[in-house]
Design a protein around this motif. Sequence first.
Motif, PDB file in Angstrom:
ATOM      1  N   THR A   1       0.834  -1.199   0.000  1.00 23.09           N
ATOM      2  CA  THR A   1       0.000   0.000   0.000  1.00 23.09           C
ATOM      3  C   THR A   1       0.867   1.247   0.000  1.00 23.09           C
ATOM      4  O   THR A   1       0.597   2.202  -0.742  1.00 23.09           O
ATOM      5  CB  THR A   1      -0.934   0.012   1.223  1.00 23.09           C
ATOM      6  N   ALA A   2       1.913   1.257   0.812  1.00 26.29           N
ATOM      7  CA  ALA A   2       2.821   2.410   0.856  1.00 26.29           C
ATOM      8  C   ALA A   2       3.515   2.618  -0.483  1.00 26.29           C
ATOM      9  O   ALA A   2       3.664   3.757  -0.943  1.00 26.29           O
ATOM     10  CB  ALA A   2       3.853   2.214   1.959  1.00 26.29           C
ATOM     11  N   ILE A   3       3.901   1.540  -1.125  1.00 26.19           N
ATOM     12  CA  ILE A   3       4.555   1.642  -2.429  1.00 26.19           C
ATOM     13  C   ILE A   3       3.582   2.178  -3.465  1.00 26.19           C
ATOM     14  O   ILE A   3       3.940   3.024  -4.299  1.00 26.19           O
ATOM     15  CB  ILE A   3       5.142   0.278  -2.843  1.00 26.19           C
ATOM     16  N   ALA A   4       2.339   1.719  -3.425  1.00 24.95           N
ATOM     17  CA  ALA A   4       1.329   2.200  -4.369  1.00 24.95           C
ATOM     18  C   ALA A   4       1.054   3.689  -4.176  1.00 24.95           C
ATOM     19  O   ALA A   4       0.946   4.442  -5.151  1.00 24.95           O
ATOM     20  CB  ALA A   4       0.041   1.402  -4.219  1.00 24.95           C
TER      21      ALA A   4
ATOM     22  N   LYS B   1       1.780   6.762  -6.841  1.00 28.13           N
ATOM     23  CA  LYS B   1       0.749   7.728  -7.238  1.00 28.13           C
ATOM     24  C   LYS B   1       1.220   9.155  -6.997  1.00 28.13           C
ATOM     25  O   LYS B   1       0.970  10.042  -7.810  1.00 28.13           O
ATOM     26  CB  LYS B   1      -0.554   7.479  -6.478  1.00 28.13           C
ATOM     27  N   VAL B   2       1.910   9.393  -5.883  1.00 23.59           N
ATOM     28  CA  VAL B   2       2.422  10.730  -5.590  1.00 23.59           C
ATOM     29  C   VAL B   2       3.473  11.134  -6.610  1.00 23.59           C
ATOM     30  O   VAL B   2       3.474  12.265  -7.111  1.00 23.59           O
ATOM     31  CB  VAL B   2       2.978  10.800  -4.148  1.00 23.59           C
ATOM     32  N   VAL B   3       4.366  10.223  -6.956  1.00 21.37           N
ATOM     33  CA  VAL B   3       5.397  10.521  -7.951  1.00 21.37           C
ATOM     34  C   VAL B   3       4.768  10.789  -9.304  1.00 21.37           C
ATOM     35  O   VAL B   3       5.147  11.741 -10.007  1.00 21.37           O
ATOM     36  CB  VAL B   3       6.430   9.370  -8.030  1.00 21.37           C
ATOM     37  N   THR B   4       3.770   9.995  -9.676  1.00 23.15           N
ATOM     38  CA  THR B   4       3.084  10.206 -10.952  1.00 23.15           C
ATOM     39  C   THR B   4       2.390  11.562 -10.971  1.00 23.15           C
ATOM     40  O   THR B   4       2.458  12.282 -11.972  1.00 23.15           O
ATOM     41  CB  THR B   4       2.055   9.082 -11.194  1.00 23.15           C
TER      42      THR B   4
END
Length: 110
Positions: free
Chosen positions: A90-93, A97-100
Motif C-alpha cells: 500500500t505504501a509503495i502504491a 501515485k504521488v510521484v506520478t
Amino acid sequence: MIDAIKTISSAISAVKDLTSTSETSASQSVLGTQGTGTSQSFASVMSSMASDMVTNLKSSEVASIQGIRGQANTREVIDAVMNAEQSLQTAIAIRDKVVTAYLEIARMPI
C-alpha cells in the motif's frame, strides 16, 4: 527500511503542519466529515496510515523473531508477515501515485 518509513511519516507530519484551515475545510467536505464532528485533514489521514504501517512492520519483525525462537505459532507469524506485506505494498502504491502526480504537474505548461 523502517527508518525510511519513519522519514516518510515525519515528512507527512511536516505537511500536516503546513496545512491551512481552508485546506482542512476543503478536505473535510471531500471526506464527508464536516457534519460528523471529526475533522481530519488529508495529511492527518496519511500520517495515521504511515504510523499504522510502521506498527505493522514492527509487529511482523517481532513475530518473525518469536517464530524463529519457537515462541510463536506459525499461523501468527504468517498473519503478521502478510499484514506487513500488505502495508508495504500500500505504501509503495501511494508513493507511486504521488510521484506520478508530481510528474504530471511538472509537465504542465506554465
